[in-house]
Design a protein around this motif. Structure first.
Motif, PDB file in Angstrom:
ATOM      1  N   VAL A 615      -1.152  -2.633   5.011  1.00 46.37           N
ATOM      2  CA  VAL A 615      -0.942  -1.099   5.474  1.00 46.37           C
ATOM      3  C   VAL A 615      -1.074  -0.038   4.579  1.00 46.37           C
ATOM      4  CG1 VAL A 615       0.131   0.971   7.294  1.00 46.37           C
ATOM      5  CG2 VAL A 615       0.249  -2.164   7.680  1.00 46.37           C
ATOM      6  N   GLY A 616      -1.837   0.808   4.376  1.00 47.83           N
ATOM      7  CA  GLY A 616      -2.320   1.643   3.672  1.00 47.83           C
ATOM      8  C   GLY A 616      -2.070   3.559   4.597  1.00 47.83           C
ATOM      9  N   ALA A 617      -1.932   3.694   4.412  1.00 46.64           N
ATOM     10  CA  ALA A 617      -1.272   5.004   4.543  1.00 46.64           C
ATOM     11  C   ALA A 617      -2.308   6.806   3.564  1.00 46.64           C
ATOM     12  CB  ALA A 617      -0.033   5.460   4.518  1.00 46.64           C
ATOM     13  N   GLN A 618      -2.946   7.799   4.478  1.00 45.70           N
ATOM     14  CA  GLN A 618      -3.638   8.552   3.312  1.00 45.70           C
ATOM     15  C   GLN A 618      -3.416   9.849   2.828  1.00 45.70           C
ATOM     16  OE1 GLN A 618      -7.215  10.714   5.723  1.00 45.70           O
ATOM     17  NE2 GLN A 618      -8.616  10.221   4.414  1.00 45.70           N
ATOM     18  N   THR A 619      -3.130  10.029   1.901  1.00 46.43           N
ATOM     19  CA  THR A 619      -2.464  11.524   1.302  1.00 46.43           C
ATOM     20  C   THR A 619      -3.475  11.664   0.336  1.00 46.43           C
ATOM     21  OG1 THR A 619      -0.941   9.720   1.250  1.00 46.43           O
ATOM     22  CG2 THR A 619      -0.650  12.169  -0.033  1.00 46.43           C
ATOM     23  N   GLY A 620      -4.128  13.043   1.584  1.00 44.22           N
ATOM     24  CA  GLY A 620      -5.329  14.115   0.895  1.00 44.22           C
ATOM     25  C   GLY A 620      -6.636  13.255   1.160  1.00 44.22           C
ATOM     26  N   SER A 621      -7.110  12.978   0.277  1.00 45.83           N
ATOM     27  CA  SER A 621      -8.092  11.758  -0.284  1.00 45.83           C
ATOM     28  C   SER A 621      -8.233  10.521  -0.844  1.00 45.83           C
ATOM     29  CB  SER A 621      -9.563  12.875  -0.883  1.00 45.83           C
ATOM     30  OG  SER A 621      -8.995  12.724  -2.624  1.00 45.83           O
ATOM     31  N   SER A 622      -7.281  10.266  -1.131  1.00 45.74           N
ATOM     32  CA  SER A 622      -6.703   8.962  -1.754  1.00 45.74           C
ATOM     33  C   SER A 622      -5.789   7.766  -1.084  1.00 45.74           C
ATOM     34  CB  SER A 622      -5.879   9.493  -2.529  1.00 45.74           C
ATOM     35  OG  SER A 622      -4.568   9.871  -2.780  1.00 45.74           O
ATOM     36  N   TRP A 623      -5.670   6.560  -0.711  1.00 47.01           N
ATOM     37  CA  TRP A 623      -5.185   6.200   0.044  1.00 47.01           C
ATOM     38  C   TRP A 623      -4.400   4.946  -0.830  1.00 47.01           C
ATOM     39  CZ3 TRP A 623      -5.507   5.270   5.243  1.00 47.01           C
ATOM     40  CH2 TRP A 623      -6.543   6.445   5.567  1.00 47.01           C
ATOM     41  N   SER A 624      -2.790   4.546  -0.523  1.00 47.31           N
ATOM     42  CA  SER A 624      -2.059   3.649  -0.734  1.00 47.31           C
ATOM     43  C   SER A 624      -1.739   2.742   0.272  1.00 47.31           C
ATOM     44  CB  SER A 624      -0.943   4.832  -1.423  1.00 47.31           C
ATOM     45  OG  SER A 624       0.201   5.533  -0.748  1.00 47.31           O
ATOM     46  N   ALA A 625      -1.648   1.640  -0.135  1.00 51.32           N
ATOM     47  CA  ALA A 625      -1.503   0.403   0.884  1.00 51.32           C
ATOM     48  C   ALA A 625       0.205  -0.352   0.106  1.00 51.32           C
ATOM     49  CB  ALA A 625      -2.396  -0.578   0.965  1.00 51.32           C
ATOM     50  N   THR A 626       0.359  -1.074   1.270  1.00 51.56           N
ATOM     51  CA  THR A 626       2.087  -1.625   1.148  1.00 51.56           C
ATOM     52  C   THR A 626       1.797  -2.711   1.865  1.00 51.56           C
ATOM     53  OG1 THR A 626       3.535  -0.127   1.591  1.00 51.56           O
ATOM     54  CG2 THR A 626       4.681  -2.671   1.678  1.00 51.56           C
ATOM     55  N   GLN A 627       1.946  -4.338   1.176  1.00 47.47           N
ATOM     56  CA  GLN A 627       1.506  -5.348   1.792  1.00 47.47           C
ATOM     57  C   GLN A 627       2.231  -5.869   3.148  1.00 47.47           C
ATOM     58  OE1 GLN A 627       0.394  -8.567  -0.619  1.00 47.47           O
ATOM     59  NE2 GLN A 627       0.863 -10.608   0.082  1.00 47.47           N
ATOM     60  N   VAL A 628       2.065  -6.672   3.776  1.00 46.46           N
ATOM     61  CA  VAL A 628       3.039  -6.289   4.504  1.00 46.46           C
ATOM     62  C   VAL A 628       2.985  -8.081   5.023  1.00 46.46           C
ATOM     63  CG1 VAL A 628       3.802  -3.970   5.518  1.00 46.46           C
ATOM     64  CG2 VAL A 628       1.790  -5.668   6.865  1.00 46.46           C
ATOM     65  N   GLN A 629       2.189  -8.520   5.162  1.00 43.35           N
ATOM     66  CA  GLN A 629       1.922 -10.329   5.563  1.00 43.35           C
ATOM     67  C   GLN A 629       1.446 -10.685   3.733  1.00 43.35           C
ATOM     68  OE1 GLN A 629      -0.342 -11.187   8.084  1.00 43.35           O
ATOM     69  NE2 GLN A 629       0.520 -13.572   9.225  1.00 43.35           N
ATOM     70  N   THR A 630       1.658 -12.095   4.120  1.00 41.45           N
ATOM     71  CA  THR A 630       1.148 -13.282   2.946  1.00 41.45           C
ATOM     72  C   THR A 630       0.507 -14.511   3.695  1.00 41.45           C
ATOM     73  OG1 THR A 630       2.332 -12.495   1.430  1.00 41.45           O
ATOM     74  CG2 THR A 630       1.069 -14.543   1.031  1.00 41.45           C
ATOM     75  N   GLY A 631      -0.657 -14.164   3.391  1.00 39.63           N
ATOM     76  CA  GLY A 631      -1.719 -15.189   4.074  1.00 39.63           C
ATOM     77  C   GLY A 631      -1.437 -15.128   5.044  1.00 39.63           C
ATOM     78  N   GLY A 632      -2.315 -14.297   5.977  1.00 36.35           N
ATOM     79  CA  GLY A 632      -2.324 -14.733   7.739  1.00 36.35           C
ATOM     80  C   GLY A 632      -3.628 -14.290   7.755  1.00 36.35           C
TER      81      GLY A 632
END
Length: 650
Positions: A615-632
């Protein structure tokens, strides 16, 4: 008996092969067979072009690196691969091209890299030639009977002439007429036994062994070689048990699985050959997986599917592998080689949840004829829907829904009742494909007007009412509205042809619906109060997945997956004038992403190409993401509800 060839002997084989194309004596069977088809030699030419560029010290393209990986499996080192490239470049320069290769290869300058886009375009040009070959067959499984051979005598005779063949098993119009599968199949495939219908013409008894590779669109790869089966004569039957046992596939398959199976007569080659063979088999499995993914996740052509293109792709991979093995050792010991493409319809028709055997003939002419039986089990993957919640303290632990049933589509969430801590959820019963709806008054879910669907629905709240759009089992799009506690019946939307989930969002008090047409283009329409307005097509965008919509910060956002696997995002203040699609970071995916506005931030959920959910979140023009599930599996859903962001998935 012949031994594993040295580097010098392999170089001489390459020279003989290239010169043999020009009319000189071609001593090897591989060289003679390559003269049968220019089109099938496309990948060989591309690989040798990559080797020529390696010899010049030029940076390989992404495709060339893959091809060099295959050549390295048949060589000692890069210096040997480069020597092959030098020979090829000399022949191409002196003779104005190697005549067995397509014009697209002969016309390349060594300084020009060969890219995946070039291969796709050139393969489309030679596909008609390849599928017209007698050793290539495309079988409509709806016209066959499981357990009965699909091979014609003409095809079996061509197997001996060409040294191998390609069989694609699919259903007529499968990729155009059916919804895109939401969840994969669970597939287990293994050799069971084989029978010798006719032994080789050599004196004594045959000693047979098998080499097998498989690649699935889930990126699963498998390859192995069996020990020898001794004393094989006409009528002999041998089982793949004990040390001879092996598994060809034990993986999930969304749409396509590709196999390459080789039958060999043992020649007592050195361990060096068998080690190199294992390398070739491993790279073969990689390319089979690439081809299966290409078939599943590229938009279908307008003639009703890509079966011809898949057969041609398997044929050019087969050609390259055949040539490498011929350079490594005595290619007369290869009895027969077959590449087999199995679509989802073929897998479910030929194999069952309890297991069934299917057979294929390996006819090497004077080298013998054998019938191989594969045993397979195929069933829909059994999964329960689950979720994680993002609050002020971060992502919570994974939870399951109250309803414990397995589902056939990923769940879809919607923020509907403000007095509930959990959003409403739509999901589909795996046993019946019936659409279910769960809210605070019905945590265990209830059938939704007897509606059935094979893909996730879409949901949005507009003017206080809950709207749901879904793709029916009749392949038509429908919409429902819930007023108060009552759902209205499904209303068909005429002329919206799709194989994918629709997307709904409310922006500026207007309800929007987007979908992907069967032509691979994206379309958008607005709700009029009693139906839907005219469709608007988004330029030349093309995709093989569903779109995603959400309203955020005064703009309507539209996401889709491009043909390159990247996620593209566009936005509009009024739903008609768009800013232009741009790629979201460098993320790559095969599945539809999900969008949501939460806490003043735009969020995007996607699966990477290994199936992990981020799940990624936008800050300005950039994105950062956190993995919330493995292998779905499959498309995720995001919903902002009562101060929390919920990710729903399987």
């Amino acid at each position: 008996m012949p031994q594993f060839r040295t580097a010098a002997e392999r170089l001489e084989q390459v020279r003989e092969t290239l010169e043999g194309f020009q009319g000189a004596r071609a001593g090897s069977r591989a060289a003679r067979r390559l003269g049968l088809s220019r089109g099938q030699n496309l990948l060989i030419g591309a690989a040798l072009h990559a080797a020529a560029r390696l010899e010049q010290g030029l940076e390989p393209t992404e495709l060339e690196e893959l091809l060099l990986q295959m050549l390295r499996a048949g060589a000692d080192d890069d210096a040997e691969v480069a020597s092959w490239g030098r020979l090829f470049a000399e022949q191409r320069s002196v003779r104005g091209g190697v005549k067995v290769f397509p014009a697209a290869i002969n016309g390349l300058d060594v300084k020009t890299g060969y890219r995946m886009e070039d291969l796709r375009a050139d393969l489309a040009e030679v596909t008609p030639e390849i599928v017209a070959q007698p050793n290539v067959e495309i079988i409509d499984v709806t016209r066959t009977t499981p357990g009965e051979s699909t091979d014609s005598e003409e095809f079996l005779e061509a197997l001996a002439e060409y040294g191998g063949g390609v069989t694609v098993l699919t259903a007529s119009q499968e990729r155009m007429a059916k919804p895109v599968p939401a969840l994969p199949l669970k597939v287990h495939l293994a050799p069971s036994w084989f029978r010798c219908d006719r032994r080789s013409g050599e004196l004594g008894k045959d000693e047979i062994y098998w080499a097998m590779s498989a690649g699935a669109d889930s990126n699963a790869k498998k390859s192995f070689k069996t020990p020898e089966f001794g004393s094989v004569v006409t009528g002999s039957e041998r089982a793949f048990t004990g040390s001879h046992a092996g598994t060809l596939a034990d993986t999930t398959v969304r749409g396509h699985l590709a196999l390459n199976i080789e039958c060999w007569e043992a020649d007592h080659s050195s361990g060096g050959f068998y080690n190199k063979m294992r390398e070739v088999l491993a790279t073969m499995a990689e390319r089979l997986a690439d081809g299966a993914k290409e078939q599943t996740y590229s938009p279908p052509d307008r003639e009703g599917g890509n079966a011809d293109g898949w057969a041609a792709l398997l044929a050019i991979i087969l050609g390259l592998v055949n040539l490498l093995l011929g350079w490594l050792t005595n290619d007369d010991d290869l009895v027969c080689e077959r590449s087999i493409g199995l679509s989802r319809d073929a897998l479910t028709r030929y194999f069952t949840p309890t297991g069934r055997e299917e057979s294929w003939v390996f006819d090497g002419g004077g080298g013998g004829r054998h019938r191989l039986y594969l045993r397979g089990t195929v069933s829909l993957l059994q999964v329960r829907p689950r979720y994680r919640t993002l609050s002020g303290s971060g992502w919570g632990t994974e939870g399951y829904f109250s309803d414990r049933r397995n589902v056939s589509t990923p769940p879809v969430g919607v923020s509907h009742e403000n007095n509930s801590s959990k959003p409403g959820v739509f999901y589909t019963d795996a046993a019946t494909n019936e659409l279910f709806w769960a809210d605070t008054t019905n945590n265990d879910g209830a059938g939704f007007h007897g509606v059935g669907t094979a893909v996730p629905p879409a949901a949005a709240v507009h003017d206080g009412n809950l709207y749901c759009a879904h793709l029916g089992l009749d392949k038509r799009l429908y919409w429902n509205v819930r007023t108060g506690s009552n759902w209205g019946g499904p209303n068909a939307i005429a002329h919206w042809d799709t194989r994918h989930s629709p997307a709904l969002a409310v922006h500026n008090n207007t309800l929007y619906c987007a979908h992907t047409g069967v032509d691979g283009h994206l379309y958008l329409a607005t709700f009029t109060g009693s139906g839907w307005g005219n469709l608007t097509m988004f330029g030349a965008w093309g995709t093989a997945t569903a779109p995603a919509l959400t309203s955020h910060g005064g703009r309507l956002y539209f996401a889709h997956v491009g043909v390159d696997g990247r996620i593209y995002l566009d936005s509009s203040a009024n739903g008609t004038s768009w800013s232009g699609a741009g790629a979201v970071s460098s993320w790559l995916t095969y599945d539809t992403p999900a969008l949501a506005s939460h806490g003043g931030t735009l969020h995007l959920a996607y699966r990477d190409r290994s199936g992990n959910l981020h799940v990624g979140a936008q800050t300005g023009s950039s994105w950062s993401a956190t993995q919330v599930q493995t292998g779905g599996h499959g498309t995720p859903s995001l919903v902002s509800h009562n101060g929390n962001l919920h990710a729903l998935y399987v």
